[in-house]
Design a protein around this motif. Structure first.
Motif, PDB file in Angstrom:
ATOM      1  N   THR A   1     -65.416 -78.016  57.207  1.00 52.07           N
ATOM      2  CA  THR A   1     -65.437 -76.775  56.425  1.00 52.07           C
ATOM      3  C   THR A   1     -64.057 -76.126  56.421  1.00 52.07           C
ATOM      4  N   ASP A   2     -63.046 -76.932  56.707  1.00 49.42           N
ATOM      5  CA  ASP A   2     -61.662 -76.485  56.721  1.00 49.42           C
ATOM      6  C   ASP A   2     -61.576 -75.200  57.549  1.00 49.42           C
ATOM      7  N   LYS A   3     -60.806 -74.244  57.095  1.00 49.80           N
ATOM      8  CA  LYS A   3     -60.639 -72.987  57.840  1.00 49.80           C
ATOM      9  C   LYS A   3     -61.695 -71.948  57.459  1.00 49.80           C
ATOM     10  N   ALA A   4     -62.690 -72.341  56.683  1.00 46.64           N
ATOM     11  CA  ALA A   4     -63.739 -71.405  56.263  1.00 46.64           C
ATOM     12  C   ALA A   4     -64.824 -71.215  57.325  1.00 46.64           C
ATOM     13  N   TRP A   5     -64.777 -71.988  58.387  1.00 54.64           N
ATOM     14  CA  TRP A   5     -65.847 -71.981  59.391  1.00 54.64           C
ATOM     15  C   TRP A   5     -66.137 -70.580  59.946  1.00 54.64           C
ATOM     16  N   ASP A   6     -65.106 -69.804  60.266  1.00 57.60           N
ATOM     17  CA  ASP A   6     -65.334 -68.502  60.888  1.00 57.60           C
ATOM     18  C   ASP A   6     -65.968 -67.526  59.898  1.00 57.60           C
ATOM     19  N   ALA A   7     -65.523 -67.565  58.653  1.00 54.98           N
ATOM     20  CA  ALA A   7     -66.128 -66.702  57.630  1.00 54.98           C
ATOM     21  C   ALA A   7     -67.588 -67.096  57.400  1.00 54.98           C
ATOM     22  N   ILE A   8     -67.859 -68.395  57.377  1.00 58.48           N
ATOM     23  CA  ILE A   8     -69.246 -68.852  57.214  1.00 58.48           C
ATOM     24  C   ILE A   8     -70.091 -68.340  58.366  1.00 58.48           C
ATOM     25  N   GLY A   9     -69.593 -68.467  59.578  1.00 58.31           N
ATOM     26  CA  GLY A   9     -70.329 -67.982  60.744  1.00 58.31           C
ATOM     27  C   GLY A   9     -70.563 -66.480  60.688  1.00 58.31           C
ATOM     28  N   PHE A  10     -69.535 -65.740  60.329  1.00 58.48           N
ATOM     29  CA  PHE A  10     -69.650 -64.279  60.206  1.00 58.48           C
ATOM     30  C   PHE A  10     -70.724 -63.908  59.189  1.00 58.48           C
ATOM     31  N   LEU A  11     -70.674 -64.553  58.032  1.00 53.09           N
ATOM     32  CA  LEU A  11     -71.636 -64.238  56.972  1.00 53.09           C
ATOM     33  C   LEU A  11     -73.062 -64.630  57.360  1.00 53.09           C
ATOM     34  N   LEU A  12     -73.211 -65.775  58.003  1.00 53.75           N
ATOM     35  CA  LEU A  12     -74.547 -66.194  58.429  1.00 53.75           C
ATOM     36  C   LEU A  12     -75.115 -65.257  59.500  1.00 53.75           C
ATOM     37  N   ARG A  13     -74.278 -64.805  60.417  1.00 52.54           N
ATOM     38  CA  ARG A  13     -74.756 -63.855  61.435  1.00 52.54           C
ATOM     39  C   ARG A  13     -75.196 -62.542  60.789  1.00 52.54           C
ATOM     40  N   ARG A  14     -74.487 -62.103  59.750  1.00 59.46           N
ATOM     41  CA  ARG A  14     -74.848 -60.853  59.054  1.00 59.46           C
ATOM     42  C   ARG A  14     -76.274 -60.893  58.516  1.00 59.46           C
ATOM     43  N   VAL A  15     -76.710 -62.085  58.066  1.00 58.54           N
ATOM     44  CA  VAL A  15     -78.054 -62.191  57.485  1.00 58.54           C
ATOM     45  C   VAL A  15     -79.084 -62.712  58.489  1.00 58.54           C
ATOM     46  N   GLY A  16     -78.673 -62.884  59.730  1.00 61.71           N
ATOM     47  CA  GLY A  16     -79.613 -63.320  60.762  1.00 61.71           C
ATOM     48  C   GLY A  16     -80.050 -64.764  60.642  1.00 61.71           C
ATOM     49  N   PHE A  17     -79.161 -65.650  60.185  1.00 60.15           N
ATOM     50  CA  PHE A  17     -79.494 -67.075  60.080  1.00 60.15           C
ATOM     51  C   PHE A  17     -79.887 -67.582  61.464  1.00 60.15           C
ATOM     52  N   SER A  18     -80.952 -68.337  61.548  1.00 56.15           N
ATOM     53  CA  SER A  18     -81.560 -68.655  62.848  1.00 56.15           C
ATOM     54  C   SER A  18     -80.935 -69.826  63.603  1.00 56.15           C
ATOM     55  N   VAL A  19     -80.024 -70.567  62.990  1.00 54.95           N
ATOM     56  CA  VAL A  19     -79.409 -71.715  63.651  1.00 54.95           C
ATOM     57  C   VAL A  19     -77.892 -71.527  63.619  1.00 54.95           C
ATOM     58  N   ASP A  20     -77.238 -71.747  64.742  1.00 54.46           N
ATOM     59  CA  ASP A  20     -75.778 -71.629  64.775  1.00 54.46           C
ATOM     60  C   ASP A  20     -75.164 -72.937  64.289  1.00 54.46           C
ATOM     61  N   ILE A  21     -75.069 -73.064  62.983  1.00 52.10           N
ATOM     62  CA  ILE A  21     -74.524 -74.292  62.401  1.00 52.10           C
ATOM     63  C   ILE A  21     -73.005 -74.329  62.458  1.00 52.10           C
ATOM     64  N   VAL A  22     -72.367 -73.237  62.803  1.00 52.60           N
ATOM     65  CA  VAL A  22     -70.904 -73.196  62.849  1.00 52.60           C
ATOM     66  C   VAL A  22     -70.365 -73.643  64.203  1.00 52.60           C
ATOM     67  N   HIS A  23     -71.028 -73.252  65.277  1.00 55.93           N
ATOM     68  CA  HIS A  23     -70.539 -73.596  66.616  1.00 55.93           C
ATOM     69  C   HIS A  23     -71.427 -74.611  67.329  1.00 55.93           C
ATOM     70  N   GLY A  24     -72.603 -74.873  66.788  1.00 51.89           N
ATOM     71  CA  GLY A  24     -73.560 -75.704  67.510  1.00 51.89           C
ATOM     72  C   GLY A  24     -74.281 -74.845  68.527  1.00 51.89           C
ATOM     73  N   GLU A  25     -75.275 -75.415  69.165  1.00 50.74           N
ATOM     74  CA  GLU A  25     -76.087 -74.606  70.078  1.00 50.74           C
ATOM     75  C   GLU A  25     -76.103 -75.119  71.513  1.00 50.74           C
ATOM     76  N   GLN A  26     -75.751 -76.369  71.710  1.00 46.59           N
ATOM     77  CA  GLN A  26     -75.760 -76.912  73.065  1.00 46.59           C
ATOM     78  C   GLN A  26     -74.471 -77.698  73.277  1.00 46.59           C
ATOM     79  N   LEU A  27     -73.843 -77.465  74.405  1.00 47.05           N
ATOM     80  CA  LEU A  27     -72.603 -78.126  74.759  1.00 47.05           C
ATOM     81  C   LEU A  27     -72.887 -79.549  75.223  1.00 47.05           C
ATOM     82  N   ILE A  28     -72.034 -80.480  74.842  1.00 49.52           N
ATOM     83  CA  ILE A  28     -72.143 -81.834  75.386  1.00 49.52           C
ATOM     84  C   ILE A  28     -71.557 -81.788  76.800  1.00 49.52           C
ATOM     85  N   PRO A  29     -72.399 -81.964  77.810  1.00 52.51           N
ATOM     86  CA  PRO A  29     -71.922 -81.831  79.186  1.00 52.51           C
ATOM     87  C   PRO A  29     -70.817 -82.835  79.503  1.00 52.51           C
ATOM     88  N   GLY A  30     -69.762 -82.347  80.132  1.00 54.52           N
ATOM     89  CA  GLY A  30     -68.679 -83.222  80.566  1.00 54.52           C
ATOM     90  C   GLY A  30     -67.719 -83.648  79.480  1.00 54.52           C
TER      91      GLY A  30
END
Length: 166
Positions: free
Chosen positions: A51-80
């Motif tokens: 998503t090039d450099k648009a990722w942060d704006a996409i995340g900001f906009l999705l959070r504003r509308v209460g989108f239920s999945v964090d598609i910008v950062h992911g939700e679980q870290l790959i351990p290690g």
């Protein structure tokens, strides 16, 4: 240096291996990225997407509308996992991918930007700092609209999605 939002679709078996061997995951994703550079595919057919450099704006906009999945950062870290650019990768399970895929088509870009002002984006320090006027949102629209077919294809195949910033 730019921060680019990156995605890779992986099967449940590949996710299982990635979780137990993060070095393998990095090498595997690099192979997928190399293969994709050779063939230009629409986002609904590609295994990787950015998503090039648009990722942060996409995340900001999705959070504003209460989108239920964090598609910008992911939700679980790959351990290690080591740093893949700007931190280690995270992932979305096939179930969370399905939920995102079902929700994205009904979350139009017009809905996301309704009432948004350039000042709001600037004040929130949304990367990159290009928000002097709303025409910058056309750049974000293009990348946001590529996410729906990408996630739909991932959900249809039962894939998980790796997410990282590079």
């Amino acid at each position: 240096m730019s921060m680019i939002g990156e995605y890779a679709r992986i099967t449940p078996d590949e996710l299982k291996r990635a979780l137990s061997d993060p070095d393998w995951a990095y090498d595997f994703v690099q192979e997928l990225l190399d293969e994709q550079e050779e063939v230009d595919q629409p986002s609904g057919q590609a295994r990787c997407l950015d998503t090039d450099k648009a990722w942060d704006a996409i995340g900001f906009l999705l959070r504003r509308v209460g989108f239920s999945v964090d598609i910008v950062h992911g939700e679980q870290l790959i351990p290690g996992a080591d740093d893949w650019g700007y931190g280690p990768p995270c992932y979305l399970t096939p179930e969370r991918v399905r939920i995102a895929a079902e929700s994205l088509p009904s979350t139009s870009f017009e809905t996301l930007v309704q009432g948004v002002t350039p000042g709001e984006l600037s004040q929130a320090d949304v990367y990159p700092q290009i928000w002097s006027d709303l025409s910058a949102l056309d750049y974000v629209r293009h990348h946001y609209e590529s996410l729906s077919p990408f996630f739909a294809a991932a959900a249809e195949e039962g894939d998980a999605v790796l997410v990282w910033l590079d």
